[in-house]
Design an enzyme around this catalytic site. Structure first.
Site, PDB file in Angstrom:
ATOM      1  N   ASP A  79      17.629  14.065  24.775  1.00 36.35           N
ATOM      2  CA  ASP A  79      17.912  13.780  23.352  1.00 36.35           C
ATOM      3  C   ASP A  79      19.356  14.067  22.979  1.00 36.35           C
ATOM      4  O   ASP A  79      19.998  13.263  22.290  1.00 36.35           O
ATOM      5  CB  ASP A  79      16.910  14.478  22.409  1.00 36.35           C
ATOM      6  CG  ASP A  79      16.869  15.995  22.478  1.00 36.35           C
ATOM      7  OD1 ASP A  79      17.507  16.585  23.366  1.00 36.35           O
ATOM      8  OD2 ASP A  79      16.202  16.593  21.603  1.00 36.35           O
ATOM      9  N   SER A  86       5.469  36.699   6.029  1.00 39.52           N
ATOM     10  CA  SER A  86       5.089  36.056   7.282  1.00 39.52           C
ATOM     11  C   SER A  86       3.798  36.686   7.790  1.00 39.52           C
ATOM     12  O   SER A  86       3.767  37.894   8.064  1.00 39.52           O
ATOM     13  CB  SER A  86       6.196  36.222   8.325  1.00 39.52           C
ATOM     14  OG  SER A  86       5.662  35.982   9.603  1.00 39.52           O
ATOM     15  N   GLY A 115       7.740  30.600  21.065  1.00 38.57           N
ATOM     16  CA  GLY A 115       8.406  30.811  22.353  1.00 38.57           C
ATOM     17  C   GLY A 115       7.693  30.145  23.513  1.00 38.57           C
ATOM     18  O   GLY A 115       7.857  30.545  24.660  1.00 38.57           O
ATOM     19  N   SER A 128       7.966  23.837  20.138  1.00 45.22           N
ATOM     20  CA  SER A 128       8.758  23.603  18.928  1.00 45.22           C
ATOM     21  C   SER A 128       8.252  24.320  17.696  1.00 45.22           C
ATOM     22  O   SER A 128       8.215  23.750  16.601  1.00 45.22           O
ATOM     23  CB  SER A 128       8.838  22.108  18.613  1.00 45.22           C
ATOM     24  OG  SER A 128       9.615  21.498  19.557  1.00 45.22           O
ATOM     25  N   ASP A 144      12.707  17.408  18.302  1.00 46.16           N
ATOM     26  CA  ASP A 144      11.637  18.247  17.765  1.00 46.16           C
ATOM     27  C   ASP A 144      11.480  18.082  16.255  1.00 46.16           C
ATOM     28  O   ASP A 144      10.368  17.944  15.735  1.00 46.16           O
ATOM     29  CB  ASP A 144      11.912  19.718  18.106  1.00 46.16           C
ATOM     30  CG  ASP A 144      12.112  19.928  19.591  1.00 46.16           C
ATOM     31  OD1 ASP A 144      11.768  19.017  20.367  1.00 46.16           O
ATOM     32  OD2 ASP A 144      12.613  20.992  19.988  1.00 46.16           O
TER      33      ASP A 144
HETATM   34  C1  GLA Z   1      14.305  21.799  23.074  1.00 49.73           C
HETATM   35  C2  GLA Z   1      15.267  21.170  22.081  1.00 49.73           C
HETATM   36  C3  GLA Z   1      15.143  19.651  22.079  1.00 49.73           C
HETATM   37  C4  GLA Z   1      15.225  19.091  23.495  1.00 49.73           C
HETATM   38  C5  GLA Z   1      14.303  19.845  24.442  1.00 49.73           C
HETATM   39  C6  GLA Z   1      14.491  19.426  25.872  1.00 49.73           C
HETATM   40  O1  GLA Z   1      12.992  21.580  22.661  1.00 49.73           O
HETATM   41  O2  GLA Z   1      15.031  21.654  20.781  1.00 49.73           O
HETATM   42  O3  GLA Z   1      16.120  19.093  21.242  1.00 49.73           O
HETATM   43  O4  GLA Z   1      16.549  19.095  23.961  1.00 49.73           O
HETATM   44  O5  GLA Z   1      14.508  21.241  24.367  1.00 49.73           O
HETATM   45  O6  GLA Z   1      14.120  18.100  26.052  1.00 49.73           O
END
Ligand code: GLA
Length: 408
Positions: free
Chosen positions: A35, A66, A131, A135, A194
């Site tokens: 990306d 939270s 983690g 995302s 993401d």
């Molecule tokens: C993380 C980043 C994305 C992408 C992925 C690897 O999730 O936030 O933007 O680069 O790694 O594909």
């Protein structure tokens, strides 16, 4: 979700009309580390999300509880362009907790884009494992952005995020970019994948996204023939922003070298395999391998989109496998635990393909398997993985979900 509203009332002792926003995490089927090279990716939104239940404030303060961190913190909204958001309020914490930095940075970026802001009180919770390369941070940024937008227009009807963004004069694509900028300010120079999929996900579909112009094609997933199985290795992503940003720098270095042979090259996206192969020996060894991953991965995404559309899941699976091998050998973002999960999955009859998903350095694998192969896959992982690594895997089947929305 009723729980989240109840929790809000409990924490803030407030009986006002509560609004709820939701932003999903994602699993990427193929197209990793492409990306930020202007390339192609094929993610789907997960049925796991970050949710925020909020009531607007009259003070320019965002006060958050939270649930996951069992902690309250607040920050003062930036007062205009160029003013940073700062931890504030009664407690005046010297350092904001890490989890507060995401909404703070989102507020800062929105203010700089001249989006009107208003404070709110809210409870935030989520079931995207933190983690794990699914995302959670992008989901949190997008949910934060929606909460800030809803606070300004508390009467907005429930519905997809795009309608809310438009009411503020923003496209959903622009909102994704602003959330990406917020992540950069937290410290990771991530690409757009993401935040984009969290906002644009479509139920039952993966998106084939061109990360340069943000055009995309929604490809239906053949749910009757294949299941998407996500397996968490239990290795907390060592996504040191360091290793990620270093990879990105190596790609930029590669593109710069190759530009010498074709001035039209802006990013690795513009490099054909033929041009790369003709000049690869001019690149430093590590940079060469990083570039080879990105260039071949872009081609794999386009081919796998065609395979998926044609119903050729065997071919799709082969490309998924090739993606992992390239991430392991050329991009060097796998690890023994992810490699083991992939090896176990590939040994199960009815598995089309398996690879690490997300940035790597720990986190999850994604496996495409025939429905009848899901239980044997689970059994095979449970039989070997913990014994060999000492880590407990988590395994679940994911449906492709819709993107972010105002839920209530
Ligand atoms: C993380 C980043 C994305 C992408 C992925 C690897 O999730 O936030 O933007 O680069 O790694 O594909």
């Amino acid at each position: 979700m009723a729980d989240l509203v109840a929790r809000f009332r409990d924490v803030f002792d407030d009986s006002g009309p509560v609004r709820v926003v939701r932003a999903p995490g994602r699993v990427n089927l193929i197209g990793e580390h492409t990306d930020y090279n202007g390339g192609f990716v094929m993610p789907m939104a997960l049925d796991r999300a970050v949710r925020i239940a909020l009531v607007p404030n009259d003070e320019p303060v965002v006060a958050l509880w939270s649930v996951q961190f069992d902690e309250r913190a607040e920050f003062r909204l930036p007062s205009g362009r160029g003013t940073p958001a700062v931890p504030g309020g009664e407690a005046e914490p010297a350092d904001a907790p890490h989890w507060l930095r995401y909404p703070m940075k989102v507020a800062e970026v929105l203010a700089e884009a001249d989006v009107a802001l208003r404070g709110f009180r809210a409870v935030v919770d989520g079931d995207v494992p933190v983690g794990s390369g699914l995302s959670s941070s992008a989901a949190y940024e997008v949910a934060s952005a929606l909460a800030l937008l809803v606070a300004v227009r508390p009467a907005v009807p429930a519905g997809p995020a795009a309608a809310l963004a438009e009411a503020h004069g923003l496209s959903a694509g622009r909102l994704a970019k602003l959330c990406q900028e917020a992540e950069h300010r937290v410290g990771v120079r991530c690409g757009i994948m993401d935040q984009f999929i969290s906002l644009h996900g479509r139920a039952g579909h993966a998106l084939v996204l061109d990360c340069r112009d943000l055009s995309f094609d929604a490809v239906p997933l053949p749910a009757r023939e294949a299941k998407v199985v996500v397996i968490d290795s239990g290795v907390k992503r060592r996504l040191s922003s360091g290793a990620y940003n270093e990879r990105r720098g190596q790609c930029e270095e590669g593109a710069e070298h190759l530009r010498e042979f074709d001035p039209a090259i802006r990013e690795l996206r513009d490099v054909s395999l033929a041009l790369f192969e003709a000049h690869a020996d001019r690149l430093p060894e590590v940079v060469r391998r990083r570039c080879r991953h990105v260039i071949t991965e872009n081609a794999r995404v386009l081919e796998s989109a065609e395979a998926m559309k044609a119903g050729d899941l065997t071919r799709f699976g082969d490309l998924v496998n090739a993606s992992h091998d390239s991430l392991r050998d050329d991009y060097e973002v796998s690890g023994p635990e992810l490699d083991l999960l992939v090896e176990i999955a590939r040994g199960v009859e009815g598995v089309f393909g398996s690879r690490l998903t997300g940035a790597g350095f720990g986190g999850c694998t994604v496996t495409l398997a025939r429905p009848e192969a899901v239980e044997p896959l689970r059994a095979a992982v449970l039989a070997r993985y913990e014994k060999e690594t000492g880590l407990a895997p988590r395994i679940w089947v994911s449906e492709a979900a819709a993107g972010a929305a105002v839920e209530q």
